[in-house]
Design a protein around this motif. Structure first.
Motif, mmCIF file in Angstrom:
data_model
loop_
_atom_site.group_PDB
_atom_site.id
_atom_site.type_symbol
_atom_site.label_atom_id
_atom_site.label_comp_id
_atom_site.label_asym_id
_atom_site.label_seq_id
_atom_site.Cartn_x
_atom_site.Cartn_y
_atom_site.Cartn_z
ATOM 1 N N GLN B 39 0.840 -1.182 0.000
ATOM 2 C CA GLN B 39 0.000 0.000 0.000
ATOM 3 C C GLN B 39 0.881 1.239 0.000
ATOM 4 O OE1 GLN B 39 -2.367 0.882 3.385
ATOM 5 N NE2 GLN B 39 -4.239 0.410 2.299
ATOM 6 N N VAL B 40 0.450 2.240 -0.722
ATOM 7 C CA VAL B 40 1.235 3.468 -0.796
ATOM 8 C C VAL B 40 0.381 4.612 -0.298
ATOM 9 C CG1 VAL B 40 2.511 5.008 -2.304
ATOM 10 C CG2 VAL B 40 2.432 2.577 -2.820
ATOM 11 N N GLN B 41 0.915 5.338 0.663
ATOM 12 C CA GLN B 41 0.215 6.526 1.149
ATOM 13 C C GLN B 41 0.762 7.721 0.387
ATOM 14 O OE1 GLN B 41 -1.730 6.290 4.077
ATOM 15 N NE2 GLN B 41 -1.349 4.098 4.306
ATOM 16 N N VAL B 42 -0.087 8.539 -0.095
ATOM 17 C CA VAL B 42 0.362 9.692 -0.875
ATOM 18 C C VAL B 42 -0.179 10.946 -0.225
ATOM 19 C CG1 VAL B 42 0.303 10.820 -3.121
ATOM 20 C CG2 VAL B 42 0.367 8.338 -2.990
ATOM 21 N N LEU B 100 5.554 5.916 1.870
ATOM 22 C CA LEU B 100 4.839 7.188 1.897
ATOM 23 C C LEU B 100 5.457 8.081 0.844
ATOM 24 C CD1 LEU B 100 3.037 9.372 3.189
ATOM 25 C CD2 LEU B 100 4.798 9.719 4.873
ATOM 26 N N ALA B 101 4.651 8.567 -0.065
ATOM 27 C CA ALA B 101 5.154 9.465 -1.097
ATOM 28 C C ALA B 101 4.614 10.858 -0.809
ATOM 29 C CB ALA B 101 4.696 8.995 -2.478
ATOM 30 N N VAL B 102 5.505 11.799 -0.742
ATOM 31 C CA VAL B 102 5.090 13.170 -0.462
ATOM 32 C C VAL B 102 5.189 13.943 -1.757
ATOM 33 C CG1 VAL B 102 5.530 15.200 0.922
ATOM 34 C CG2 VAL B 102 6.030 12.961 1.836
ATOM 35 N N ASP B 103 4.067 14.485 -2.232
ATOM 36 C CA ASP B 103 4.089 15.056 -3.552
ATOM 37 C C ASP B 103 4.929 16.295 -3.589
ATOM 38 O OD1 ASP B 103 1.744 15.819 -6.187
ATOM 39 O OD2 ASP B 103 3.856 16.113 -6.002
ATOM 40 N N SER B 104 4.773 17.178 -2.535
ATOM 41 C CA SER B 104 6.030 17.826 -2.657
ATOM 42 C C SER B 104 6.497 18.360 -1.326
ATOM 43 C CB SER B 104 5.957 18.855 -3.734
ATOM 44 O OG SER B 104 6.535 19.992 -3.453
ATOM 45 N N LEU B 105 7.746 18.035 -1.018
ATOM 46 C CA LEU B 105 8.381 18.560 0.181
ATOM 47 C C LEU B 105 8.599 20.051 0.046
ATOM 48 C CD1 LEU B 105 11.087 15.858 0.889
ATOM 49 C CD2 LEU B 105 9.087 16.326 2.248
ATOM 50 N N SER B 106 8.706 20.530 -1.187
ATOM 51 C CA SER B 106 8.890 21.970 -1.377
ATOM 52 C C SER B 106 7.684 22.723 -0.867
ATOM 53 C CB SER B 106 9.076 22.284 -2.860
ATOM 54 O OG SER B 106 10.259 21.757 -3.321
ATOM 55 N N TRP B 107 6.515 22.196 -1.180
ATOM 56 C CA TRP B 107 5.292 22.866 -0.725
ATOM 57 C C TRP B 107 5.261 22.889 0.797
ATOM 58 C CZ3 TRP B 107 0.927 22.410 2.108
ATOM 59 C CH2 TRP B 107 -0.145 23.246 1.769
ATOM 60 N N ARG B 135 9.285 3.735 4.300
ATOM 61 C CA ARG B 135 10.144 4.404 3.338
ATOM 62 C C ARG B 135 9.415 5.642 2.875
ATOM 63 N NH1 ARG B 135 11.698 0.487 -0.952
ATOM 64 N NH2 ARG B 135 9.490 0.509 -1.406
ATOM 65 N N VAL B 136 10.114 6.768 2.894
ATOM 66 C CA VAL B 136 9.484 8.031 2.512
ATOM 67 C C VAL B 136 10.112 8.494 1.204
ATOM 68 C CG1 VAL B 136 9.031 10.389 3.223
ATOM 69 C CG2 VAL B 136 9.182 8.614 4.937
ATOM 70 N N LEU B 137 9.289 8.700 0.191
ATOM 71 C CA LEU B 137 9.779 9.233 -1.083
ATOM 72 C C LEU B 137 9.311 10.670 -1.166
ATOM 73 C CD1 LEU B 137 8.592 6.421 -3.526
ATOM 74 C CD2 LEU B 137 10.915 6.834 -2.841
ATOM 75 N N GLY B 138 10.240 11.596 -1.204
ATOM 76 C CA GLY B 138 9.839 12.991 -1.203
ATOM 77 C C GLY B 138 10.287 13.684 -2.470
#
Lengths: 457, 289
Positions: B39-42, B100-107, B135-138
């Motif tokens: 499962q991927v949390q976005v 966990l994918a963070v769409d944007s760390l910049s935001w 695992r966090v993908l940013g």
């Protein structure tokens, strides 16, 4: 530091066997793992790496702060941090470990294992035999006195139980770690709410850490407030990655941080706590992230000893053939002058470190006797000399003519400055005639030599 | 490529820039992870949910748990700000390995203090309910930030992936620093197909963009010298047999011990100069010894 001076004095007095009478501080045996400095009598503890001790003038003085400026990915600075803690465990000191990134319990699990004397010789020889296979020893015909210069760190036999040696590839055994006495401060556990409860003066996390350190010092009696019947001991404090965003501080993130003085105030108060207790502290700071150079210099001024690490990972220096044997450079930025006007350690060194499989070694770059005499030879020359079958070896015509011309040029430059000055006016009998030497010229203006009568120029 | 990213408990930074966007790579990675059954949390902050889910197949979409911040960036409907939602992402997740994918760390960096964000990311990576398996993908737009916040996030991350591109191919430079010259640094060339699957290409197609600037692998200081540095064999032999002037060899010892033998070879020739004053009186005559 009254406790320390009385300690060093009392140690020399022979105490008649008083047996069970033992009053509070009447009899002060020397504390395990410490020794007085040969230069100024200061009580020293080892930093865990005998090579580093040698560079810092014998060791880290009790009551002072060692600041390590981290390398870019915090690989080697955490290793030095662990050496410090491992030395504390081996000597039986109490530890206080504070971190915001890793749980201090995990840090202690990764400490290197101490080596015994005979093992260390084997490990060193392994490292040296690799090196000697690559470059055969050049026997020197003229400068034969420099042939057998000692290596950077003395062997275990000569250091007499002050510094210990560690094997980085193995972990310290669990029994030894369990037997150690230590206190832990892990920031995410101490601060459970994320509300901004910041006092204007100091960061919330820093305030809590200072209170914690003060509590440990006073309760455990490291500052003499709680006179101990038993042996006095040293408290070794280790704080990891202070100033990083994980501590809630933003000096690493912003060009103009909001609470710019948070970290400097923390260091000021911490140094006060250290000075009045029997403790030594190591702090690692990611100063490569701090954008404001004024903050970096303030932090350096507020610490006693500052060592900077620069690793070659991902940098263009990795390709440089000068540095191919090494993993990074060490810069000793500051050494404290405790109870003296000058520090005894010279500050012109090009030091590099490498992490072999088992040991962490620090060496002069191109450990070559000419490199140490850098006021005679220019930097590139020793590189020429070190080439295999170089025509520029000692005793060759090129070498001697180069030397003569180079030395002539440097003295001619200095004498040129002298010739253009006004002739000296003599006062008195003229018995003492001030002669001009190149060393007297700083910033292009001649300064008076100390100790002579003032002669107007 | 996913083998490199396989380690857990890590923050992986995907750095993109104005020249080449990285969201498609992020979606491709999410697709790869979802295809393995995870499962991927976005956390979506920059684009709306429809735009994000567009192009991903239904399998992947069913495994995406989307937390939308785009709809309500200021957090007026709930009590939590963006960081609160970030923290809450993992709360409803099933136990087990989690991404966990963070769409944007910049935001997030623009809307929250950097130190708080770093603390939150660290807490996520070491979440107690998923010990060591998050695992966090940013995604990070490196043009937007100054060196301070960028450096802070880079020091927190274990793996950095820099996305670039050249002539229709996407490159990803993966950097994983490790001690003792063992850091992993590798460039992958691929193209992202419309269904967000990755197709890898050989690196030799195009010349790689220099990472550290133009530098030859070894700096050879011995090249282009106007003088001779190395000795030939004959020269070396001649040099070795040279007798050094200040060595106390046996010949010198002999000459010192037996000066009579050597006196014939060393003589002093003196020519009196016109200006020399030769006093005929010997001052030692006055001495009474």
């Amino acid at each position: 530091m009254a406790a320390l001076t009385t300690g060093s004095f009392l140690r020399k007095v022979s105490v008649p066997g008083s047996g069970a009478a033992g009053g509070g501080g009447a009899r002060l045996r020397s504390i395990a793992g410490t020794r007085p400095s040969v230069q100024n009598g200061q009580l020293l503890v080892s930093a865990g790496l005998p090579a580093l001790d040698q560079l810092l003038g014998g060791g880290l003085a009790v009551g002072t702060l060692l600041l390590i400026e981290e390398d870019k990915y915090n690989i080697y600075s955490s290793l030095i941090f662990k050496y410090f803690l491992a030395e504390g465990i081996v000597c039986g000191h109490t530890l206080l470990v504070a971190s915001a990134k890793e749980d201090p319990g995990d840090i202690l699990q990764e400490l290197p294992e101490p080596l015994h004397d005979d093992n260390y010789k084997k490990v060193l020889d392994e490292g040296r035999s690799h090196k000697s296979q690559e470059e055969p020893e050049i026997s020197m015909k003229i400068a034969w006195r420099y042939q057998n210069l000692p290596q950077m760190e003395a062997g275990p036999g000569t250091s007499s139980r002050f510094g210990h040696y560690y094997d980085v590839s193995k972990r310290m055994s669990q029994e030894v770690i369990q037997s150690a006495k230590w206190h832990k401060f892990f920031l995410p556990e101490e601060i459970t709410s994320y509300a901004n409860v910041e006092s204007c003066a100091l960061n919330h996390g820093y305030t809590k850490l200072l209170h914690f350190i003060q509590r440990v010092i006073s309760e455990q009696g490291f500052d003499g407030s709680n006179p101990q019947k038993k042996q006095k001991n040293i408290l070794r404090i280790g704080i990891q990655s202070l100033g990083s965003p994980l501590w809630g501080d933003d000096i690493c993130c912003a060009d103009t941080p909001e609470h710019m003085h948070s970290l400097t105030r923390f260091l000021y108060v911490l140094r006060g706590l250290l000075r009045m207790s029997l403790s030594a502290c190591i702090i690692t700071v990611p100063s490569h992230l701090i954008q404001n150079k004024a903050v970096t210099s303030r932090i350096r001024n507020l610490s006693d000893t500052v060592v900077g690490l620069e690793s070659f990972i991902g940098s263009e220096k990795e390709a440089n053939s000068l540095y191919k044997d090494y993993h990074g450079l060490i810069h000793i930025h500051q050494i404290p002058r405790l109870n003296s006007l000058i520090c005894d350690v010279s500050d012109t060194k090009d030091l590099a470190f490498k992490l072999q499989r088992k040991v962490f070694t620090i060496e002069w770059v191109q450990d070559n006797y000419l490199r140490q005499e850098r006021n005679i030879y220019p930097p590139g020359f020793s590189y020429l000399l070190k080439q295999k079958d170089s025509a520029w070896g000692e005793g060759s015509l090129q070498h001697s003519t180069f030397l003569m011309s180079f030395l002539a040029k440097t003295t001619a430059f200095a004498s040129r400055l002298v010739r253009h000055c006004e002739p000296l006016k003599q006062t008195g009998s003229g018995g003492i005639r001030q002669t001009a030497e190149p060393g007297m010229w700083h910033d292009g203006r001649r300064q008076r030599a100390p100790g002579l009568l003032g002669i107007a120029t | 490529m996913l083998q490199i990213l396989a380690s857990r408990g890590d923050l992986v930074l995907l750095r993109d820039s104005v020249e080449w966007e990285g969201r498609s790579l992020l979606k491709a990675l999410i697709r790869e992870v979802a295809l393995k059954g995870e499962q991927v949390q976005v956390l979506g902050c920059e684009v709306s949910e429809e735009v994000f889910r567009e192009g991903l197949d239904s399998d992947t979409n069913s495994r995406l748990v989307y937390h939308d911040v785009f709809r309500d960036p200021q957090g007026w409907t709930g009590n939590w700000g963006p960081l609160g939602i970030l923290r809450a992402c993992l709360r409803g997740a099933e136990p087990g390995p989690c991404t966990l994918a963070v769409d944007s760390l910049s935001w997030l960096l623009l809307h929250a203090p950097c130190s708080a964000l770093c603390q939150t990311l660290r807490a996520l990576g070491h979440d107690n309910s998923h010990p060591g398996r998050v695992r966090v993908l940013g995604l990070l737009h490196e043009d937007v930030h100054g060196p301070g916040p960028l450096g802070a996030l880079r020091s927190l991350a274990q793996i950095e992936v820099t996305v670039g591109g050249n002539l229709g191919f996407t490159t990803a430079q993966v950097f994983h620093p490790k001690p003792r010259h063992r850091s992993i640094e590798q460039t992958y060339w691929f193209s992202i197909l419309p269904n967000f699957s990755l197709e890898f290409h050989k690196e030799t197609l195009l010349e790689p963009r220099p990472h550290r600037g133009p530098q030859s692998p070894t700096v050879d200081a011995m090249a282009d010298l106007t003088f001779n540095v190395h000795l030939s064999k004959k020269e070396r032999e001649a040099r070795d047999t040279l007798a050094l002037p200040f060595h106390f060899s046996s010949e010198k010892q002999q000459s010192l011990l037996h000066p009579a033998l050597a006196s014939s070879t060393s003589q002093i020739f003196y020519e009196p100069d016109a200006d020399d004053y030769l006093d005929q009186e010997d001052p030692d005559d006055d001495l009474d010894i």
